[in-house]
Design an enzyme around this catalytic site. Sequence first.
Site, mmCIF file in Angstrom:
data_model
loop_
_atom_site.group_PDB
_atom_site.id
_atom_site.type_symbol
_atom_site.label_atom_id
_atom_site.label_comp_id
_atom_site.label_asym_id
_atom_site.label_seq_id
_atom_site.Cartn_x
_atom_site.Cartn_y
_atom_site.Cartn_z
ATOM 1 N N ASP A 222 -2.583 6.613 -5.492
ATOM 2 C CA ASP A 222 -1.141 6.382 -5.392
ATOM 3 C C ASP A 222 -0.361 7.350 -6.288
ATOM 4 O OD1 ASP A 222 0.981 4.424 -4.439
ATOM 5 O OD2 ASP A 222 1.332 4.400 -6.601
ATOM 6 N N GLU A 273 -2.049 10.670 -2.450
ATOM 7 C CA GLU A 273 -0.679 10.507 -1.966
ATOM 8 C C GLU A 273 0.159 11.538 -2.708
ATOM 9 O OE1 GLU A 273 3.141 7.536 -1.631
ATOM 10 O OE2 GLU A 273 1.926 7.556 -3.430
HETATM 11 C C1 NOJ Z 1 3.539 4.705 -3.088
HETATM 12 C C2 NOJ Z 1 3.178 3.458 -2.338
HETATM 13 O O1 NOJ Z 1 2.781 3.804 -1.032
HETATM 14 C C3 NOJ Z 1 4.378 2.562 -2.383
HETATM 15 O O2 NOJ Z 1 4.227 1.446 -1.529
HETATM 16 C C4 NOJ Z 1 4.643 2.170 -3.811
HETATM 17 O O3 NOJ Z 1 5.837 1.412 -3.874
HETATM 18 C C5 NOJ Z 1 4.782 3.396 -4.724
HETATM 19 N N1 NOJ Z 1 3.787 4.388 -4.486
HETATM 20 C C6 NOJ Z 1 4.702 3.000 -6.177
HETATM 21 O O4 NOJ Z 1 3.389 2.601 -6.494
#
Ligand code: NOJ
Length: 565
Positions: A222, A273
């Site tokens: 993440d 991500e």
């Molecule tokens: C990306 C995640 O996909 C999202 O759902 C989340 O709110 C943020 N990162 C913070 O962790």
Amino acid sequence: MTVPSTIETRQPASVGDPRWWRNAVIYQLYPRSFADGNGDGIGDLAGVRASLPYLRGLGVDALWFTPWYASPWVDGGYDVADYRAIHPDLGTLAEAEALIAEALDLGIRTIVDIVPNHVSSAHPWFAEALGSAVGSPARDRFWFRPGLGTSGELAPTGWVSDFRGGTWTRTTDADGRPGEWYLHLFTPEQPDLNWDNPEVRAEHEAVLRFWFDRGVAGVRIDSAALLVKDPTLPEVGQAGRHPYVDRDGVHDIYRSWRAVADSYPQPKLLVGEVWLEDRARFANYLRPDELHTAFNFDFMTRPWDAAELRDSIEATLASHRPVAATPTWVLSNHDVTRPVTRYGRSDTSFGFGAKRFGVPSDESLGTRRARAAALLTAALPGALYVYQGDELGLPEVELPPEQISDPMHFRSGGVDPGREGCRVPLPWTRDGSSHGFGPDGIPAWLPQPRHWDGISVEAQEADPASMLSLYRAALALRHSEPALRSDDFGWLDGPTEQVLAFRRGSPETGRLTCLVNFGPRPVEIPPGHRLVLASQPNIDNKVGPDVAVWLRPFAETNNTQEKEK
Ligand code: NOJ
Ligand code: CA
């Protein structure tokens, strides 16, 4: 019929293949909304275990679970209180272990979500930090700083959160007086960790090992580009690189994670991500000793337009080539507007800042395009991500404000509808008060629209022209067609600029052509080709507007097909 009778159910993923992820289909599972196994209105691991045959029948190689850990659930589980415990609403660690093993028996691997940028404010480390003195080791795991101004009343920086609003919250000392501030790039319940602290690094490597040792095949990381901060805390745009996005030091973290991943006999997958516009900087994360892949958000956010998508595909392939990385293809996830709704709007691109209530959408047009997009993405070289419910063509649900709990909604002052419209529980059956998500009479944690009987798994399984049947056919062909498993890709001349056409495969593997018509008029199937799969039924040698087809050149053979006469 969109499903040719020659397509057979797929073979199990080759569990021994160390590079399985290079053309895998990875299904993103938001467990709270997938299936409720124990009848409390909340999706859980029991529900997933009972639905593994469905996932196997769909033809996926792996499941990526968004966070399933103990959490106050302020941000959909991305506020983790304990990385080694399953959220009690979802199940137990023993159930997670059983799920991982049962899925693997069906040839399906498991990927878990790791959230290294921040923890929940309910994490024991944060409680310890709040109870410890200024300058203590417990505070050094986070970003505690004195405020600015005459009495520390101003936040240390003016950084703006991705969730809107500020990124610092002031603490209160034991004597009741205002104390230091702490950094949170997201909500105040998600304090940022200090990655310059060796304990933070060691703990995350231990968490990786904890899950790898339980048989997971990899992790989704993440907010992967945000971990390292400039300790001098400059304002954004003040000096050099951004103070917290994509700082050079982040790569050291992933080099050491890669060493952990590679230390297993069957190396583990690292998926990032990474939201970055600069393609060269993006590709840096995919160097051979860092992450294996990262989500292709450029493709996901582009409008439904031939030139735009062609540009994104070309740029994706070009940026991955120098680092020999595998591209990914993503149409949506748990954060963005569902494709069926997005592609039916006048603006078909996606941007977080543009989300509003009441934007009209022609969902029948959006569905037609989402079906074509499914065949387009499934034909591209690399890994394919499918977000739960997209295989059913679920639209975005506009929830009444009183049912929304997403911080993106609140922090926008109620202007942004938030992200729960794509997290509504799946409809499994025509009947039942939650369409089989859970037992009849038990309300699902988020309400489904009443007309979801026709879009349910049960209804779509009975319909060879449904979105679900199309996805099953496409994923089965991705497994059975050597052309779609090869790296070979080449653009072909389409009949107009609004038609994208490319081939996959070589004379050795056999070739397959994908043709997508973005234009307003039908085009003929090029001579010398036989139809393999179409995104719409009854296409009768013509590819209509917003239709995609997979074609086989007559002169080609492959391992499974007889040569055409
Ligand atoms: C990306 C995640 O996909 C999202 O759902 C989340 O709110 C943020 N990162 C913070 O962790
Ligand atoms: Ca449940």
